[in-house]
Scaffold this motif. Structure first.
Motif, PDB file in Angstrom:
ATOM      1  N   ASP A 282      19.595  -0.404 -42.690  1.00 20.57           N
ATOM      2  CA  ASP A 282      20.339   0.128 -41.548  1.00 20.57           C
ATOM      3  C   ASP A 282      19.952  -0.613 -40.268  1.00 20.57           C
ATOM      4  N   ALA A 283      18.662  -0.923 -40.118  1.00 17.21           N
ATOM      5  CA  ALA A 283      18.203  -1.634 -38.926  1.00 17.21           C
ATOM      6  C   ALA A 283      18.800  -3.029 -38.843  1.00 17.21           C
ATOM      7  N   LEU A 284      18.993  -3.660 -40.012  1.00 16.57           N
ATOM      8  CA  LEU A 284      19.587  -5.000 -40.042  1.00 16.57           C
ATOM      9  C   LEU A 284      21.113  -4.957 -40.080  1.00 16.57           C
ATOM     10  N   ASN A 285      21.634  -3.710 -40.073  1.00 16.19           N
ATOM     11  CA  ASN A 285      23.086  -3.487 -40.018  1.00 16.19           C
ATOM     12  C   ASN A 285      23.815  -4.022 -41.257  1.00 16.19           C
ATOM     13  N   ILE A 286      23.163  -3.881 -42.430  1.00 15.64           N
ATOM     14  CA  ILE A 286      23.801  -4.345 -43.674  1.00 15.64           C
ATOM     15  C   ILE A 286      24.158  -3.169 -44.596  1.00 15.64           C
ATOM     16  N   GLY A 287      24.017  -1.943 -44.099  1.00 13.52           N
ATOM     17  CA  GLY A 287      24.367  -0.775 -44.894  1.00 13.52           C
ATOM     18  C   GLY A 287      23.295   0.287 -44.837  1.00 13.52           C
ATOM     19  N   ARG A 288      23.662   1.509 -45.221  1.00 13.67           N
ATOM     20  CA  ARG A 288      22.669   2.585 -45.218  1.00 13.67           C
ATOM     21  C   ARG A 288      22.923   3.609 -46.307  1.00 13.67           C
ATOM     22  N   LYS A 289      24.047   3.516 -47.015  1.00 16.37           N
ATOM     23  CA  LYS A 289      24.355   4.440 -48.098  1.00 16.37           C
ATOM     24  C   LYS A 289      23.674   3.988 -49.385  1.00 16.37           C
ATOM     25  N   LEU A 290      23.189   4.943 -50.157  1.00 18.30           N
ATOM     26  CA  LEU A 290      22.470   4.611 -51.375  1.00 18.30           C
ATOM     27  C   LEU A 290      23.363   3.926 -52.410  1.00 18.30           C
ATOM     28  N   GLU A 291      24.675   4.156 -52.324  1.00 21.87           N
ATOM     29  CA  GLU A 291      25.569   3.489 -53.286  1.00 21.87           C
ATOM     30  C   GLU A 291      25.866   2.035 -52.909  1.00 21.87           C
ATOM     31  N   SER A 292      25.418   1.596 -51.730  1.00 18.53           N
ATOM     32  CA  SER A 292      25.629   0.207 -51.299  1.00 18.53           C
ATOM     33  C   SER A 292      24.736  -0.734 -52.112  1.00 18.53           C
ATOM     34  N   GLN A 293      25.321  -1.793 -52.645  1.00 15.09           N
ATOM     35  CA  GLN A 293      24.552  -2.764 -53.433  1.00 15.09           C
ATOM     36  C   GLN A 293      23.476  -3.430 -52.568  1.00 15.09           C
ATOM     37  N   ASN A 294      23.820  -3.777 -51.324  1.00 16.69           N
ATOM     38  CA  ASN A 294      22.842  -4.420 -50.444  1.00 16.69           C
ATOM     39  C   ASN A 294      21.624  -3.531 -50.209  1.00 16.69           C
TER      40      ASN A 294
END
Length: 402
Positions: free
Chosen positions: A301-313
């Protein structure tokens, strides 16, 4: 059992228990055991104070999660810029990675000692299992059930032992005098770090949003969140009481997992070490998954690449925490009690800024009438921040200067 009663019971489980489980790792058991074995009941007073502060920040974090569709880091980014978010995300990732070694070692060592083999294959095996669990669609539900089961296992084991060991209540009251015994300072710092987990409180807002809680039932959600904090305090205090009642009279200093296991002998006899090992596994494996999730989600989330657990990243970043922990664990190959205690104490150096951000965002949300911060809650949070700053200074001195 009626549907209403079932609902009341179910309302006590969830994000609060996950917070308790990720905080209650092998380090917490090691610290509680060592303090009770070395200082009897003299540091027990630290626990309720830490739990009071933890409860205040957890309530506020829960409210932040309920009051906005934005995450806590997104709110910080909007108000204070991207740099502070990266500092927080990287800091929490490093903290998580440092604890992950102890979690991996604890999980692997249990079966290594039981079968008298190297813990390395077990460390690798449980790390692989944790990574596989990441890629289940219902990962949060699986995480929730594992955490709840592990916390209940730890709680039952130590509470039963406490009942059997019959602690000296009059001596406990006499030693509950708000003093630090000579030589106990660093252990006290580590106890604060394990009981007053700003990282856990910070992540509570994410768990609330992942659960999909509605702010229309904010009071019941706050009670649920507090149940996890209460369980954290009960288990921490119980471990200390059991060690004080069983290990202190025997002069056992607690420098190994086997010595920690002797605390359960009053109820489990010759099987005490085996039973404790399962408790250690519960603490280790639950924290192995939960701690990695915390570090991975917040850095993502801090790197702004996602925060949802279902996100692959996000799952890949979580996986990196697990792999770092496994690598360090394999290098050490056993449970270094002193290393875990130092890691617990070190975390308190980086948390004041995180606590301050929770406080400032909470005041900002309150100013916009999303929720009200009572005078009492404000005072407790300010006192908590003061304690974090003072302890950060003391810990910096102990680690880098003394």
């Amino acid at each position: 059992m009626t549907d209403r009663k079932k609902k009341n019971i179910l309302s006590l489980i969830g994000p609060g228990f996950i917070t308790a489980a990720l905080v209650l790792g092998p380090g917490s058991l090691a610290i509680g055991s060592k303090i009770g074995a070395n200082y009897e009941f003299r540091l027990l007073w630290v626990v309720p104070i830490c739990i009071l502060f933890m409860a205040a920040f957890t309530i506020v974090s829960t409210r932040i999660g309920l009051s906005s569709k934005q995450t806590l880091i997104e709110l910080i980014r909007e108000k204070y810029g991207n740099t502070i978010c990266i500092v927080i995300g990287v800091g929490l990732f490093i903290v998580s990675a440092s604890f992950q070694a102890g979690n991996s070692i604890g999980a692997g060592m249990v079966f290594g000692e039981m079968f008298n083999v190297s813990p390395v294959p077990w460390i690798i095996g449980f790390s692989v299992i944790a990574i596989i669990l990441l890629f289940f669609k219902s990962f949060f539900k699986i995480l929730e059930k594992i955490m709840i089961g592990m916390v209940v296992l730890m709680l039952v084991s130590f509470v039963l032992t406490l009942i059997i060991s019959k602690p000296n209540i009059s001596l406990l009251i006499q030693q509950f005098n708000f003093e630090l015994p000579s030589g106990s300072e660093f252990l006290a710092l580590a106890l604060v770090a394990s009981s007053f987990s700003i990282a856990g409180a910070f992540y509570q807002s994410y768990l609330v949003q992942e659960k999909g809680w509605d702010k229309s039932e904010s009071k019941s959600h706050e009670r649920e969140s507090l149940s996890g904090v209460f369980i954290l305090g009960v288990i921490t205090a119980t471990v200390m009481l059991v060690a004080a009642s069983v290990l202190y009279p025997q002069g056992i200093q607690v420098n190994s997992a086997a010595e920690m296991g002797k605390a359960l002998e009053p109820i489990f006899g010759s099987y005490a070490t085996v039973i404790f090992m399962f408790g250690l596994f519960a603490a280790s494996f639950s924290s192995l998954i939960g701690n990695a999730t915390l570090g991975g989600v917040l850095l993502s989330d801090a790197l702004n690449i996602g925060r949802k657990l279902e996100s692959q990243n996000v799952r890949y970043v979580i996986m990196s925490v697990i792999l770092i922990g496994a690598a360090v664990a394999i290098i050490f190959g056993n449970l270094p009690i002193q290393l875990i205690i130092m890691a617990q104490g070190f975390t308190i150096i980086v948390v004041p800024v995180i606590g301050f951000m929770i406080f400032m965002i909470a005041r900002d949300r309150a100013a916009k009438h999303f929720f009200k911060l009572s005078t009492t809650l404000n005072i407790i949070m300010i006192l908590g921040l003061v304690m974090l700053v003072l302890l950060a200074g003391a810990n910096t001195y102990n680690i880098f200067i003394k």
